[in-house]
Design an enzyme around this catalytic site. Structure first.
Site, PDB file in Angstrom:
ATOM      1  CB  THR A 367      -0.854   0.083   1.252  1.00 24.25           C
ATOM      2  OG1 THR A 367      -1.686  -1.296   1.435  1.00 24.25           O
ATOM      3  CG2 THR A 367      -1.696   1.160   1.532  1.00 24.25           C
ATOM      4  CB  THR A 385      -3.620  -0.314  -1.193  1.00 23.27           C
ATOM      5  OG1 THR A 385      -3.041  -1.498  -1.118  1.00 23.27           O
ATOM      6  CG2 THR A 385      -5.301  -0.545  -0.977  1.00 23.27           C
ATOM      7  CB  SER A 438      -9.697  -0.104   4.492  1.00 22.13           C
ATOM      8  OG  SER A 438      -8.440   0.423   4.367  1.00 22.13           O
ATOM      9  N   GLY A 459      -1.054  -2.600   6.414  1.00 22.84           N
ATOM     10  CA  GLY A 459      -2.062  -3.368   6.906  1.00 22.84           C
ATOM     11  C   GLY A 459      -2.606  -2.944   8.254  1.00 22.84           C
TER      12      GLY A 459
HETATM   13  N1  GLY Z   1      -5.837  -3.606   1.609  1.00 18.07           N
HETATM   14  C1  GLY Z   1      -5.329  -3.160   2.937  1.00 18.07           C
HETATM   15  C2  GLY Z   1      -6.226  -2.157   3.839  1.00 18.07           C
HETATM   16  O1  GLY Z   1      -7.124  -1.463   3.037  1.00 18.07           O
HETATM   17  O2  GLY Z   1      -6.376  -2.108   4.997  1.00 18.07           O
END
Ligand code: GLY
Length: 555
Positions: A367, A385, A438, A459
């Site tokens: 991300t 991301t 998210s 994350g």
């Molecule tokens: N794809 C990771 C998040 O959005 O937290």
């Protein structure tokens, strides 16, 4: 009488003028890749504002850091409009295709099919990034969309020298990308990982960006590009439709706002969990005066605040269009006081002693985040991301666009671990046009001293990183310090405190273990981008995380 009124009004005006912070007078950008940072500074030098720069940097990152974000992904752009003092949250998160179902990643026996939500076009949700960038340009930018996208188009068309991070990503993702010929051809031009310094050109991506520059979001969500994407996705087992693309819209939300000992925190609302967890942790910590605690005690209390806040994330959060989130309760100071009352001063709270939940959020490791300030005081914090490195790995031919694998941020089956060995619950189950939960947490901080703009990938660890960065700013840190401080993380389950080398002293490790913590040292993680502006000294500082290759510029 009239003279008195004039005097009084003048006095009021002067007080207001004195209270209002001056304009920073500098442009600043921090991002994960030097060419992207340059792109932002360039459009501001050409007369653009922070919002133009956000579009330019985001689009450039799609070219020079496509393993982290891109036109085939989505994310969140937190804006502060200096003209009227308003904060706005542009939710450009992907949504699930209309044909998606709660059990789409399960086989006939109800078992989750390994990797199905992670690889190939079936793992791709409908992208939101292009809609967000077009919206920001149209509603907030000073330059045309074509001007904002010009640096990205040039980078894609003329190429740029492959950096060590991109090279490492290509090494690690060779097997995944080999499955998809269009991606393979772009990133492994001679059938192998190109060396560092290789001039990587992406003509199809340049064409796609040009189409968007000409036609706005219709260039991506309708017409030739949309048809190419849908056809390729469906041919390879995906379920996108032209209507899914045509109907995609950004959602404009009010950011969440909280307070910690006089520091205003402006952060991400659902469909991110970031702001809620961050503010809940700060609410718990608000009941302490951490400046009077020992380092050990302070770290113990911060870890416990993380534990309690992450537990609630797991239980209650999902897309607010589908799930009723008890926001007022979760963010109430009385609720935080109740949680605080159960934290012991000398002992870790075993996570199993908290009310059980079936969910822990999935964690993603690729991300990107950007922080921008312009000379007028407009600001942007954005995190976006394609989910895992190179997302789904799938590139529809002739588009140059890598599609995300954001469907893995949903729960494939309650209680069954996802790709990261984590499980989830019904609040985050898959449904048509629902946004997956998210952790991305772009954030502004405002204190009497000044302000900070920050965010990071990582994350579920994003939120604890932003918490530590915000505490560092509260304690007097500048941008360099915010992005550099050693990190530690606790997310309720697993009941383990992960920490970077240097986050705890030897004595603190002994002390925390005595309290009952299980500690695990990890490799350095995160890639934070931060900017600070001190109202009194006028100093603007910008910094990119020393753990990675990004750069920050102030001018
Ligand atoms: N794809 C990771 C998040 O959005 O937290």
């Amino acid at each position: 009488m009239k003279r008195f009124a004039v005097f009084f009004l003048t006095l009021l005006f002067n007080i207001a003028a004195a209270a209002a912070p001056p304009k920073p007078g500098y442009d600043a950008v921090a991002s994960a890749q030097p060419f992207a940072t340059r792109a932002g500074m360039q459009v501001m030098a050409e007369g653009g504002n922070a919002f133009d720069a956000a579009v330019a940097v985001s689009a450039a990152l799609a070219v020079v850091e496509p393993y982290s974000s891109g036109l085939g992904g989505g994310g969140f752009w937190l804006l502060h409009d200096a003209k009227n003092g308003r904060d706005v949250f542009v939710d450009g998160r992907e949504y699930a295709p209309a044909a998606a179902t709660a059990t789409m990643y399960q086989d006939q026996q109800g078992n989750v099919i390994p990797g199905a939500s992670l690889n190939g076009p079936l793992s791709a949700a409908i992208p939101g990034e292009v809609a967000a960038l077009v919206y920001i340009n149209q509603h907030y930018g000073r330059l045309s969309l074509a001007q904002d996208l010009a640096p990205a188009i040039k980078l894609a068309r003329n190429g740029f020298p492959l950096d060590r991070m991109f090279h490492a990503m290509l090494v690690s993702r060779e097997a995944k990308l080999k499955q998809w010929p269009a991606a393979w051809k772009v990133f492994y031009p001679d059938g192998q990982v190109p060396p560092e310094g290789y001039r990587l050109k992406q003509p199809d991506l340049a064409n796609s960006l040009e189409l968007i520059a000409k036609r706005g979001d219709a260039g991506f969500y309708q017409g030739k590009l949309a048809k190419e994407m849908v056809e390729a996705v469906r041919t390879q087992g995906g379920i996108w439709s032209l209507e899914d693309l045509r109907d995609y819209r950004v959602v404009i939300r009010k950011p969440l706002v909280g307070e910690y000992h006089g520091m205003k925190i402006i952060s991400a609302p659902p469909s991110s969990s970031g702001g809620i967890v961050l503010l809940e942790a700060f609410n718990i910590l608000s009941g302490y005066d951490l400046s009077h605690d020992s380092d050990l005690m302070r770290k113990h209390l911060i870890i416990e605040a993380m534990r309690y806040a992450y537990r609630d994330r797991a239980d209650y959060l999902g897309d607010p269009a589908f799930v009723k989130i008890p926001l007022a309760r979760l963010l109430s100071p009385y609720y935080a006081a109740g949680l605080r009352a159960t934290i012991l001063p000398d002992r870790a709270t075993p996570s199993r002693d908290l009310a059980p939940v079936t969910a822990v959020p999935p964690e993603s490791n690729h991300t990107t985040s950007i922080s921008i300030l312009d000379k007028d005081g407009n600001r942007v914090a954005a995190t976006f991301t394609v989910n895992f490195r190179f997302g789904s790995g799938f590139m529809p031919p002739h588009t140059g666009v890598i599609l995300n694998d954001e469907m893995d941020d949903f729960v494939s089956k309650p209680g069954v671990p996802n790709g990261f060995g984590l499980v989830g619950n019904a609040a985050n189950a898959i449904a048509p046009h629902k946004r997956p939960l998210s952790s991305m947490t772009p954030t502004f901080l405002e204190t009497p001293r000044g302000l900070a703009i920050l965010g990071t990938p990582g994350g579920s660890r994003i939120i604890s990183m932003v918490l530590l960065g915000a505490l560092d700013y509260f304690n007097g840190g500048d941008a360099k310090s915010i992005v550099s401080i050693p990190r530690y993380h606790m997310q309720y389950l697993p009941d383990v405190v992960f920490y970077e080398p240097g986050a705890f002293t030897k004595d603190e490790i002994t002390g925390l273990e005595k309290m009952g913590y299980t500690l695990r040292q990890t490799r350095p993680y995160g890639n934070m981008q931060a900017i600070t502006w001190n109202y009194k000294t006028g100093k603007v500082t910008a910094a990119s995380d020393p753990r990675d290759i990004g750069t920050a510029e102030v001018k």
